[in-house]
Design a protein around this motif. Sequence first.
Motif, PDB file in Angstrom:
ATOM      1  N   UNK A   1      18.522 -11.348 -13.997  1.00  0.00           N
ATOM      2  CA  UNK A   1      19.761 -11.667 -14.697  1.00  0.00           C
ATOM      3  C   UNK A   1      20.787 -12.177 -13.688  1.00  0.00           C
ATOM      4  N   UNK A   2      21.742 -12.932 -14.194  1.00  0.00           N
ATOM      5  CA  UNK A   2      22.757 -13.498 -13.309  1.00  0.00           C
ATOM      6  C   UNK A   2      23.575 -12.395 -12.627  1.00  0.00           C
TER       7      UNK A   2
ATOM      8  N   UNK B   1      22.479  -9.564 -11.620  1.00  0.00           N
ATOM      9  CA  UNK B   1      21.658  -9.004 -10.541  1.00  0.00           C
ATOM     10  C   UNK B   1      21.659  -9.900  -9.307  1.00  0.00           C
ATOM     11  N   UNK B   2      21.632 -11.219  -9.531  1.00  0.00           N
ATOM     12  CA  UNK B   2      21.539 -12.154  -8.407  1.00  0.00           C
ATOM     13  C   UNK B   2      22.899 -12.635  -7.915  1.00  0.00           C
ATOM     14  N   UNK B   3      23.942 -12.452  -8.722  1.00  0.00           N
ATOM     15  CA  UNK B   3      25.281 -12.827  -8.295  1.00  0.00           C
ATOM     16  C   UNK B   3      25.646 -14.285  -8.501  1.00  0.00           C
ATOM     17  N   UNK B   4      24.867 -15.002  -9.288  1.00  0.00           N
ATOM     18  CA  UNK B   4      25.146 -16.413  -9.577  1.00  0.00           C
ATOM     19  C   UNK B   4      24.940 -16.666 -11.064  1.00  0.00           C
ATOM     20  N   UNK B   5      25.712 -17.606 -11.596  1.00  0.00           N
ATOM     21  CA  UNK B   5      25.515 -18.024 -12.980  1.00  0.00           C
ATOM     22  C   UNK B   5      24.267 -18.900 -13.049  1.00  0.00           C
ATOM     23  N   UNK B   6      23.567 -18.868 -14.157  1.00  0.00           N
ATOM     24  CA  UNK B   6      22.328 -19.637 -14.301  1.00  0.00           C
ATOM     25  C   UNK B   6      22.574 -21.144 -14.351  1.00  0.00           C
ATOM     26  N   UNK B   7      23.791 -21.566 -14.610  1.00  0.00           N
ATOM     27  CA  UNK B   7      24.121 -22.993 -14.571  1.00  0.00           C
ATOM     28  C   UNK B   7      24.123 -23.522 -13.136  1.00  0.00           C
ATOM     29  N   UNK B   8      24.167 -22.622 -12.183  1.00  0.00           N
ATOM     30  CA  UNK B   8      24.194 -22.948 -10.758  1.00  0.00           C
ATOM     31  C   UNK B   8      22.765 -22.863 -10.223  1.00  0.00           C
ATOM     32  N   UNK B   9      22.269 -23.939  -9.645  1.00  0.00           N
ATOM     33  CA  UNK B   9      20.884 -23.920  -9.153  1.00  0.00           C
ATOM     34  C   UNK B   9      20.682 -22.875  -8.056  1.00  0.00           C
TER      35      UNK B   9
ATOM     36  N   UNK C   1      16.368 -16.708  -6.737  1.00  0.00           N
ATOM     37  CA  UNK C   1      15.210 -16.141  -7.434  1.00  0.00           C
ATOM     38  C   UNK C   1      13.923 -16.499  -6.680  1.00  0.00           C
ATOM     39  N   UNK C   2      13.815 -17.762  -6.265  1.00  0.00           N
ATOM     40  CA  UNK C   2      12.627 -18.194  -5.520  1.00  0.00           C
ATOM     41  C   UNK C   2      12.506 -17.477  -4.185  1.00  0.00           C
TER      42      UNK C   2
END
Length: 80
Positions: A12-13, A15-23, A29-30
């Motif tokens: 989820x965004x 969890x990762x600290x970035x919005x999904x609109x941002x690559x 994630x990769x």
Amino acid sequence: MQFEDIFDAIFSSCDLGYMKEDSTFFTTLLDKLSRVKPQEILYFDDHTTKLAAAKKVGINIEQYTMYEDFQSQMKKYRLA
């Protein structure tokens, strides 16, 4: 349908600290899935901006507009 029973990982965004609109969300994630190639990932969403960000880094995408579309795509990939 329990997503945890179907998918190897769910991110989820928040969890990762970035919005999904941002690559950057997808490059992060990769990095976390270091042994997985982008073309081995399948990303589902209904927002074109999020799909474009995933596609930009080489991730396979599927767009749905209704839950029924999502269910149909899950069957297409034999995930449901």
